[in-house]
Motif scaffolding. Sequence first.
Motif, PDB file in Angstrom:
ATOM      1  N   GLU A  55       0.834  -1.207   0.000  1.00 20.81           N
ATOM      2  CA  GLU A  55       0.000   0.000   0.000  1.00 20.81           C
ATOM      3  C   GLU A  55       0.869   1.258   0.000  1.00 20.81           C
ATOM      4  O   GLU A  55       1.864   1.330   0.701  1.00 20.81           O
ATOM      5  CB  GLU A  55      -0.920   0.014   1.234  1.00 20.81           C
ATOM      6  CG  GLU A  55      -2.041  -1.019   1.169  1.00 20.81           C
ATOM      7  CD  GLU A  55      -2.898  -1.025   2.418  1.00 20.81           C
ATOM      8  OE1 GLU A  55      -2.605  -0.239   3.358  1.00 20.81           O
ATOM      9  OE2 GLU A  55      -3.847  -1.821   2.466  1.00 20.81           O
ATOM     10  N   LYS A  56       0.461   2.222  -0.790  1.00 18.28           N
ATOM     11  CA  LYS A  56       1.252   3.450  -0.932  1.00 18.28           C
ATOM     12  C   LYS A  56       0.821   4.554   0.030  1.00 18.28           C
ATOM     13  O   LYS A  56       1.359   5.652   0.012  1.00 18.28           O
ATOM     14  CB  LYS A  56       1.140   3.974  -2.382  1.00 18.28           C
ATOM     15  CG  LYS A  56       1.623   2.981  -3.438  1.00 18.28           C
ATOM     16  CD  LYS A  56       3.073   2.574  -3.213  1.00 18.28           C
ATOM     17  CE  LYS A  56       3.545   1.572  -4.276  1.00 18.28           C
ATOM     18  NZ  LYS A  56       4.857   1.009  -3.942  1.00 18.28           N
ATOM     19  N   ASN A  57      -0.170   4.255   0.882  1.00 17.48           N
ATOM     20  CA  ASN A  57      -0.650   5.280   1.817  1.00 17.48           C
ATOM     21  C   ASN A  57       0.421   5.629   2.848  1.00 17.48           C
ATOM     22  O   ASN A  57       1.207   4.761   3.248  1.00 17.48           O
ATOM     23  CB  ASN A  57      -1.903   4.767   2.561  1.00 17.48           C
ATOM     24  CG  ASN A  57      -2.960   4.270   1.588  1.00 17.48           C
ATOM     25  OD1 ASN A  57      -3.069   4.777   0.485  1.00 17.48           O
ATOM     26  ND2 ASN A  57      -3.729   3.286   2.006  1.00 17.48           N
ATOM     27  N   PRO A  58       0.462   6.880   3.305  1.00 16.37           N
ATOM     28  CA  PRO A  58       1.402   7.248   4.377  1.00 16.37           C
ATOM     29  C   PRO A  58       1.103   6.437   5.640  1.00 16.37           C
ATOM     30  O   PRO A  58      -0.064   6.145   5.926  1.00 16.37           O
ATOM     31  CB  PRO A  58       1.115   8.736   4.610  1.00 16.37           C
ATOM     32  CG  PRO A  58       0.337   9.196   3.427  1.00 16.37           C
ATOM     33  CD  PRO A  58      -0.383   8.004   2.882  1.00 16.37           C
ATOM     34  N   VAL A  59       2.146   6.053   6.362  1.00 15.97           N
ATOM     35  CA  VAL A  59       1.948   5.254   7.577  1.00 15.97           C
ATOM     36  C   VAL A  59       2.425   6.027   8.801  1.00 15.97           C
ATOM     37  O   VAL A  59       3.366   6.809   8.736  1.00 15.97           O
ATOM     38  CB  VAL A  59       2.678   3.889   7.503  1.00 15.97           C
ATOM     39  CG1 VAL A  59       2.095   3.020   6.417  1.00 15.97           C
ATOM     40  CG2 VAL A  59       4.181   4.062   7.306  1.00 15.97           C
ATOM     41  N   THR A  60       1.758   5.778   9.926  1.00 14.83           N
ATOM     42  CA  THR A  60       2.166   6.406  11.189  1.00 14.83           C
ATOM     43  C   THR A  60       3.374   5.648  11.747  1.00 14.83           C
ATOM     44  O   THR A  60       3.717   4.555  11.275  1.00 14.83           O
ATOM     45  CB  THR A  60       1.015   6.334  12.210  1.00 14.83           C
ATOM     46  OG1 THR A  60       0.752   4.942  12.498  1.00 14.83           O
ATOM     47  CG2 THR A  60      -0.252   6.977  11.660  1.00 14.83           C
ATOM     48  N   ASN A  78      10.681  -0.563   0.489  1.00 13.19           N
ATOM     49  CA  ASN A  78      10.152   0.524   1.310  1.00 13.19           C
ATOM     50  C   ASN A  78      11.249   1.020   2.251  1.00 13.19           C
ATOM     51  O   ASN A  78      11.830   0.236   2.993  1.00 13.19           O
ATOM     52  CB  ASN A  78       8.950  -0.008   2.123  1.00 13.19           C
ATOM     53  CG  ASN A  78       8.382   1.025   3.073  1.00 13.19           C
ATOM     54  OD1 ASN A  78       9.038   1.460   4.014  1.00 13.19           O
ATOM     55  ND2 ASN A  78       7.142   1.407   2.824  1.00 13.19           N
ATOM     56  N   ASN A  79      11.522   2.303   2.216  1.00 14.30           N
ATOM     57  CA  ASN A  79      12.658   2.842   2.976  1.00 14.30           C
ATOM     58  C   ASN A  79      12.605   2.532   4.472  1.00 14.30           C
ATOM     59  O   ASN A  79      13.609   2.190   5.083  1.00 14.30           O
ATOM     60  CB  ASN A  79      12.757   4.363   2.776  1.00 14.30           C
ATOM     61  CG  ASN A  79      13.387   4.705   1.433  1.00 14.30           C
ATOM     62  OD1 ASN A  79      14.081   3.869   0.856  1.00 14.30           O
ATOM     63  ND2 ASN A  79      13.127   5.894   0.931  1.00 14.30           N
ATOM     64  N   GLY A  80      11.426   2.637   5.065  1.00 13.51           N
ATOM     65  CA  GLY A  80      11.312   2.414   6.499  1.00 13.51           C
ATOM     66  C   GLY A  80      11.700   1.012   6.912  1.00 13.51           C
ATOM     67  O   GLY A  80      12.389   0.799   7.911  1.00 13.51           O
ATOM     68  N   GLN A  81      11.245   0.020   6.130  1.00 10.23           N
ATOM     69  CA  GLN A  81      11.581  -1.366   6.444  1.00 10.23           C
ATOM     70  C   GLN A  81      12.960  -1.751   5.918  1.00 10.23           C
ATOM     71  O   GLN A  81      13.613  -2.631   6.473  1.00 10.23           O
ATOM     72  CB  GLN A  81      10.524  -2.301   5.851  1.00 10.23           C
ATOM     73  CG  GLN A  81       9.153  -2.084   6.481  1.00 10.23           C
ATOM     74  CD  GLN A  81       8.019  -2.379   5.531  1.00 10.23           C
ATOM     75  OE1 GLN A  81       7.799  -3.525   5.202  1.00 10.23           O
ATOM     76  NE2 GLN A  81       7.317  -1.350   5.077  1.00 10.23           N
ATOM     77  N   LEU A  82      13.399  -1.085   4.825  1.00  8.33           N
ATOM     78  CA  LEU A  82      14.695  -1.413   4.213  1.00  8.33           C
ATOM     79  C   LEU A  82      15.827  -1.248   5.224  1.00  8.33           C
ATOM     80  O   LEU A  82      16.646  -2.161   5.407  1.00  8.33           O
ATOM     81  CB  LEU A  82      14.938  -0.529   2.989  1.00  8.33           C
ATOM     82  CG  LEU A  82      16.350  -0.613   2.382  1.00  8.33           C
ATOM     83  CD1 LEU A  82      16.646  -2.031   1.898  1.00  8.33           C
ATOM     84  CD2 LEU A  82      16.527   0.387   1.257  1.00  8.33           C
TER      85      LEU A  82
END
Length: 479
Positions: A261-266, A321-325
């Motif tokens: 999903e491309k939605n912004p995540v908290t 995904n940068n956050g998980q990468l």
Amino acid sequence: MAAARELSAAAARLGRAVATAPEARLESVRALAGMFREAQPREMAEESIFQNLLEILLSTSSEIEQACKDSCELVDLDTCLLLIAECFRCLRNACVECAKNQHIMRNLGLISTSVHLIKLLHGIQIKEELLLTALRCSLQFLGNVAAGNGDSQNSIWKCAFPDLFLKCLTYNDEKVVAYCCMVLFTCLNPEKVRELVDPGNLTVAVHVLKVYIEQLESEWSFLIVTDHLLKCPVLVKALYAKLSNQERVTLLELIMAKVSEKNPVTSEEMNVLVKHADFVAGCFKEKCESVLKLTSAADAADEEALVTIRLLDVLCEMTSNNGQLEHLQALPGLLETAIDTLRLTHLAGKQAVNVFTATHAVTEQEEISHPAVGFKSHLIRLIGNLCYKNKENQDKVYELDGIPLILDNCSIDDNNPFVNQWAVYAIRNLTEQNARNQELIAQMEQKGLADNSALESMGLEVEKQDDKLILRSVRKKPS
């Protein structure tokens, strides 16, 4: 005023009918159910109406219970079932967007009475349409009385969890199952989701996933998994352990859809995704070698190997995904596992002709549709992702002799679509601001260990400067 008079008359008829024969009760309840389709009568309804409906349900329930205990008891079961269904239709309609009525019904005890009645109906050993209709309407009522009403949701949970959900999720009627999922979805919140982790309650989550697999039209089961279950990493881990391999593949596909999903995540949602990443990576490290079973045509559908393929797909998506990468780049053992698995599959493809053997002319349809098609491409994609702007991982691939391995997998391969493109991507990420990796590839080309045409197709060229070999980017040549 006319609506008020009409409602008052209908309520009076219901009051008089409570103590009469079932047929008379049925007509008065049916009239009210029709009126409650409109908002104004719903808002004007008085508590006495719902008190009378409760009395009808209690007396009808008592008649059915007596008939079940005493087979000689003459009870018109069909009329009882019709009356129950109509009472629940009336209550269901009266709840729509009306918090006042929801509160009155809950305070009267209609929720606990309904749950008791559903369990009673579930035990009747007939599967006729009248019984199914009564069950469906009762579950629709619970869904409506709970909608947007936390107190009613808690009341249903206290009365119905987990027994009622277990009974209805496995019932042999798609609509009963779907309405049960609707009630469950409406009642769930983070606190209640955590209750599902308990070994005695975990079966509810397992059955929800089974419903999703078996009834792909069931939107409610999908929403339960994506909007509730996947937000609890501890539950996902416990659920995964209980599933068959085929069910694990489905769960991983749902995780991948969520990750994509491309939605912004908290920050809270990102923490959940990072925990999922840890879990998926751990499963992949543990089970990666099972994919080698696919070298045998007889094991082309090995379910454990199919799980491994899907685990890799999820990791590729997560590392995009940068956050998980960043988290996965630092995860011990993941990069090493990817390189080792690439080496093992590459070697298996060279030792015998199988799905891991590079081929340029696939003609047989079954080879094209083999589940392991693209597996090596995805391994190279994962390695490339893990090395993106990460000097430590770039060096690790060098030390593990991963660069020659990737270069050996950069030719066109019908069993691995886009392998050339992913190899180009991986080599670029490995050589970016890394002189040692650039020099290694340049030396390999000079010694004939790296195919110059392959490097050219990647847009790379070896050049000698001051007695040093360097790798530089040039205009990419068509492959």
